[in-house]
Write a protein that holds these residues in place. Structure first.
Motif, PDB file in Angstrom:
ATOM      1  N   ASP A  51      -1.503   3.084   9.721  1.00 28.14           N
ATOM      2  CA  ASP A  51      -1.906   1.937  10.532  1.00 28.14           C
ATOM      3  C   ASP A  51      -2.059   2.283  12.001  1.00 28.14           C
ATOM      4  O   ASP A  51      -2.813   1.624  12.719  1.00 28.14           O
ATOM      5  N   ASP A  52      -1.327   3.297  12.485  1.00 24.72           N
ATOM      6  CA  ASP A  52      -1.428   3.641  13.906  1.00 24.72           C
ATOM      7  C   ASP A  52      -2.624   4.535  14.202  1.00 24.72           C
ATOM      8  O   ASP A  52      -2.806   4.974  15.339  1.00 24.72           O
ATOM      9  N   ASP A  53      -3.453   4.804  13.186  1.00 26.14           N
ATOM     10  CA  ASP A  53      -4.600   5.689  13.393  1.00 26.14           C
ATOM     11  C   ASP A  53      -5.811   5.198  12.606  1.00 26.14           C
ATOM     12  O   ASP A  53      -6.544   5.974  12.008  1.00 26.14           O
ATOM     13  N   ARG A  54      -6.018   3.894  12.584  1.00 32.64           N
ATOM     14  CA  ARG A  54      -7.179   3.365  11.893  1.00 32.64           C
ATOM     15  C   ARG A  54      -7.637   2.070  12.559  1.00 32.64           C
ATOM     16  O   ARG A  54      -6.866   1.399  13.262  1.00 32.64           O
ATOM     17  N   LEU A  55      -8.894   1.738  12.313  1.00 35.81           N
ATOM     18  CA  LEU A  55      -9.433   0.466  12.752  1.00 35.81           C
ATOM     19  C   LEU A  55      -9.166  -0.601  11.698  1.00 35.81           C
ATOM     20  O   LEU A  55      -8.998  -0.286  10.511  1.00 35.81           O
ATOM     21  N   THR A  56      -9.126  -1.848  12.119  1.00 35.34           N
ATOM     22  CA  THR A  56      -9.097  -2.944  11.158  1.00 35.34           C
ATOM     23  C   THR A  56     -10.306  -2.827  10.246  1.00 35.34           C
ATOM     24  O   THR A  56     -11.434  -2.684  10.700  1.00 35.34           O
ATOM     25  N   GLY A  57     -10.068  -2.860   8.934  1.00 46.73           N
ATOM     26  CA  GLY A  57     -11.161  -2.718   7.974  1.00 46.73           C
ATOM     27  C   GLY A  57     -11.411  -1.296   7.520  1.00 46.73           C
ATOM     28  O   GLY A  57     -12.371  -1.035   6.802  1.00 46.73           O
ATOM     29  N   GLU A  58     -10.535  -0.385   7.914  1.00 47.23           N
ATOM     30  CA  GLU A  58     -10.667   1.023   7.536  1.00 47.23           C
ATOM     31  C   GLU A  58      -9.483   1.413   6.667  1.00 47.23           C
ATOM     32  O   GLU A  58      -8.337   1.066   6.960  1.00 47.23           O
ATOM     33  N   GLY A  59      -9.762   2.135   5.571  1.00 44.71           N
ATOM     34  CA  GLY A  59      -8.687   2.576   4.694  1.00 44.71           C
ATOM     35  C   GLY A  59      -9.017   2.293   3.239  1.00 44.71           C
ATOM     36  O   GLY A  59     -10.160   1.987   2.884  1.00 44.71           O
ATOM     37  N   ARG A  60      -8.019   2.379   2.400  1.00 47.60           N
ATOM     38  CA  ARG A  60      -8.215   2.074   0.988  1.00 47.60           C
ATOM     39  C   ARG A  60      -8.559   0.601   0.828  1.00 47.60           C
ATOM     40  O   ARG A  60      -8.212  -0.232   1.680  1.00 47.60           O
ATOM     41  N   PRO A  61      -9.246   0.250  -0.269  1.00 47.87           N
ATOM     42  CA  PRO A  61      -9.595  -1.160  -0.465  1.00 47.87           C
ATOM     43  C   PRO A  61      -8.422  -2.113  -0.344  1.00 47.87           C
ATOM     44  O   PRO A  61      -8.570  -3.216   0.193  1.00 47.87           O
ATOM     45  N   ASP A  62      -7.230  -1.711  -0.808  1.00 49.03           N
ATOM     46  CA  ASP A  62      -6.088  -2.615  -0.693  1.00 49.03           C
ATOM     47  C   ASP A  62      -5.689  -2.814   0.770  1.00 49.03           C
ATOM     48  O   ASP A  62      -5.230  -3.900   1.159  1.00 49.03           O
ATOM     49  N   GLN A  63      -5.877  -1.775   1.615  1.00 49.87           N
ATOM     50  CA  GLN A  63      -5.597  -1.936   3.037  1.00 49.87           C
ATOM     51  C   GLN A  63      -6.601  -2.884   3.686  1.00 49.87           C
ATOM     52  O   GLN A  63      -6.232  -3.716   4.520  1.00 49.87           O
ATOM     53  N   ILE A  64      -7.857  -2.734   3.324  1.00 50.46           N
ATOM     54  CA  ILE A  64      -8.887  -3.602   3.899  1.00 50.46           C
ATOM     55  C   ILE A  64      -8.653  -5.042   3.467  1.00 50.46           C
ATOM     56  O   ILE A  64      -8.761  -5.974   4.272  1.00 50.46           O
ATOM     57  N   ARG A  65      -8.317  -5.232   2.207  1.00 50.09           N
ATOM     58  CA  ARG A  65      -8.032  -6.582   1.726  1.00 50.09           C
ATOM     59  C   ARG A  65      -6.821  -7.173   2.457  1.00 50.09           C
ATOM     60  O   ARG A  65      -6.820  -8.353   2.816  1.00 50.09           O
ATOM     61  N   ALA A  66      -5.811  -6.345   2.708  1.00 51.92           N
ATOM     62  CA  ALA A  66      -4.643  -6.821   3.460  1.00 51.92           C
ATOM     63  C   ALA A  66      -5.024  -7.176   4.894  1.00 51.92           C
ATOM     64  O   ALA A  66      -4.497  -8.139   5.471  1.00 51.92           O
ATOM     65  N   ASP A  67      -5.943  -6.402   5.482  1.00 52.77           N
ATOM     66  CA  ASP A  67      -6.418  -6.735   6.827  1.00 52.77           C
ATOM     67  C   ASP A  67      -7.073  -8.117   6.849  1.00 52.77           C
ATOM     68  O   ASP A  67      -6.849  -8.919   7.761  1.00 52.77           O
ATOM     69  N   LEU A  68      -7.891  -8.385   5.842  1.00 52.86           N
ATOM     70  CA  LEU A  68      -8.545  -9.694   5.793  1.00 52.86           C
ATOM     71  C   LEU A  68      -7.531 -10.805   5.550  1.00 52.86           C
ATOM     72  O   LEU A  68      -7.655 -11.902   6.119  1.00 52.86           O
ATOM     73  N   ASP A  69      -6.529 -10.527   4.730  1.00 53.28           N
ATOM     74  CA  ASP A  69      -5.475 -11.523   4.522  1.00 53.28           C
ATOM     75  C   ASP A  69      -4.749 -11.815   5.835  1.00 53.28           C
ATOM     76  O   ASP A  69      -4.413 -12.973   6.135  1.00 53.28           O
ATOM     77  N   GLU A  70      -4.495 -10.768   6.629  1.00 53.87           N
ATOM     78  CA  GLU A  70      -3.823 -10.990   7.910  1.00 53.87           C
ATOM     79  C   GLU A  70      -4.715 -11.787   8.857  1.00 53.87           C
ATOM     80  O   GLU A  70      -4.240 -12.703   9.539  1.00 53.87           O
ATOM     81  N   LEU A  71      -6.021 -11.484   8.898  1.00 59.19           N
ATOM     82  CA  LEU A  71      -6.923 -12.247   9.757  1.00 59.19           C
ATOM     83  C   LEU A  71      -6.968 -13.708   9.332  1.00 59.19           C
ATOM     84  O   LEU A  71      -6.992 -14.614  10.180  1.00 59.19           O
ATOM     85  N   ARG A  72      -6.947 -13.938   8.041  1.00 60.01           N
ATOM     86  CA  ARG A  72      -6.906 -15.322   7.542  1.00 60.01           C
ATOM     87  C   ARG A  72      -5.624 -16.006   8.006  1.00 60.01           C
ATOM     88  O   ARG A  72      -5.644 -17.152   8.463  1.00 60.01           O
ATOM     89  N   ALA A  73      -4.498 -15.311   7.916  1.00 64.47           N
ATOM     90  CA  ALA A  73      -3.228 -15.877   8.348  1.00 64.47           C
ATOM     91  C   ALA A  73      -3.193 -16.119   9.850  1.00 64.47           C
ATOM     92  O   ALA A  73      -2.518 -17.047  10.319  1.00 64.47           O
ATOM     93  N   LEU A  74      -3.917 -15.310  10.609  1.00 63.81           N
ATOM     94  CA  LEU A  74      -4.000 -15.490  12.057  1.00 63.81           C
ATOM     95  C   LEU A  74      -4.918 -16.635  12.448  1.00 63.81           C
ATOM     96  O   LEU A  74      -5.015 -16.973  13.627  1.00 63.81           O
ATOM     97  N   GLY A  75      -5.615 -17.199  11.473  1.00 62.57           N
ATOM     98  CA  GLY A  75      -6.461 -18.349  11.737  1.00 62.57           C
ATOM     99  C   GLY A  75      -7.924 -18.034  11.961  1.00 62.57           C
ATOM    100  O   GLY A  75      -8.662 -18.910  12.437  1.00 62.57           O
ATOM    101  N   ALA A  76      -8.364 -16.824  11.644  1.00 63.53           N
ATOM    102  CA  ALA A  76      -9.776 -16.491  11.826  1.00 63.53           C
ATOM    103  C   ALA A  76     -10.641 -17.435  10.992  1.00 63.53           C
ATOM    104  O   ALA A  76     -10.360 -17.672   9.814  1.00 63.53           O
TER     105      ALA A  76
END
Length: 300
Positions: A239-264
């Motif tokens: 996580d300290d060396d990637r952009l949001t939306g970069e990584g394995r599909p499960d990481q990208i899906r988790a990023d979107l879940d976090e954005l949803r939780a942040l109210g995006a």
């Protein structure tokens, strides 16, 4: 949360047929909106990052409005100081009317000094020009006959019709990651549109900064509508060396879940990697990636 795709309107693979195919993929795969980038003068700084040919975004969106039915259409981001606000307001109002109210207007201040020079615009004053032009745009969309007096633009009794279909005007997304962009989003925007941010940065830095800017101005906090990369990898990325939306599909899906939780309210996915990749004929591969991603991007 609505999810969209950045259509790459640059590079040798960006043919009319390819751009039409992009629109079909975005719509048929069930995404909610598509957006295209903006450059007016393809100077060396521009082509070093975004190889030509580069399609002018408002012309292209007019075409894509005619070959789509459902998806919203927008800019990520329209560089406000590049165009006279009278022309910008009329072009965008027409697009909103002709697309049946499907327009999203992402805007920014620009970055390429040689492009500003080619257009005869002082890059050092791009922030103040942007703020004044945004005020002019909002005025032009707010009444049938408008006068405006500013330092950089002034006009009297301009008939603005046809005004935008959406009232009071199409949603304005203010692009940029810095403090000035957050302050501008609070003043002018329906949403803040940060671009390609590090993983976790919106939670720890970006959104607290946006809330602070809103509190300082005594205004409501605008919505969050980020543009993030869509760069799936076979291996897990730290996580300290990637952009949001970069990584394995499960990481990208988790990023979107976090954005949803942040109210995006919206998230725009961007497959672009670098200029070298854009010089290759890779649009078919990028579209296949988008079609595949539609199957695993659902909320977990």
């Amino acid at each position: 949360m609505r999810v969209g795709i950045t259509v790459p309107n640059f590079g040798p693979a960006a043919t009319a047929d390819s751009l039409r195919a992009w629109a079909a993929v975005v719509e048929d795969a069930g995404f909610d909106f598509l957006m295209v980038g903006d450059h007016v003068a393809a100077t060396p700084a521009v082509t070093a990052a975004y190889p030509g040919p580069f399609w002018e975004p408002l012309t292209l969106l007019g075409y894509l409005a005619g070959v789509t039915r459902r998806v919203e259409l927008g800019t990520t981001v329209l560089v406000v100081p590049y165009r006279d606000p009278l022309l910008t307001a009329r072009s965008l109002a027409g697009l909103d009317q002709l697309s049946d109210g499907r327009l999203l207007v992402g805007v920014g201040v620009g970055w390429a000094d040689d492009e500003f020079a080619a257009l005869g615009v002082d890059a050092r004053r791009r922030g103040e020009i942007t703020d004044e032009y945004l005020r002019a745009l909002i005025a032009l969309w707010s009444d049938d006959v408008v006068s405006f007096a500013g330092r950089h633009v002034a006009f009297t009794d301009v008939d603005t019709r046809p005004r935008p279909r959406r009232r009071p005007h199409p949603p304005l997304w203010i692009g940029g990651n810095g403090a000035a962009a957050r302050r501008r989003a609070v003043r002018f925007g329906a949403a803040w549109h940060p671009l390609r941010t590090p993983a976790g940065w919106l939670r720890t830095t970006g959104l607290p900064g946006l809330r602070a800017a809103a509190a300082d101005a005594g205004r409501d906090v605008p919505a969050l509508a980020p543009r993030v990369v869509l760069h799936p990898t076979a291996e897990r990325r730290p996580d300290d060396d990637r952009l949001t939306g970069e990584g394995r599909p499960d990481q990208i899906r988790a990023d979107l879940d976090e954005l949803r939780a942040l109210g995006a309210t919206h998230v725009l996915l961007d497959t672009h990697r670098d200029a070298e990749a854009a010089r290759g004929d890779d649009h078919a591969a990028q579209r296949a990636l988008v079609e595949d991603a539609a199957g695993w991007l659902a909320p977990s």
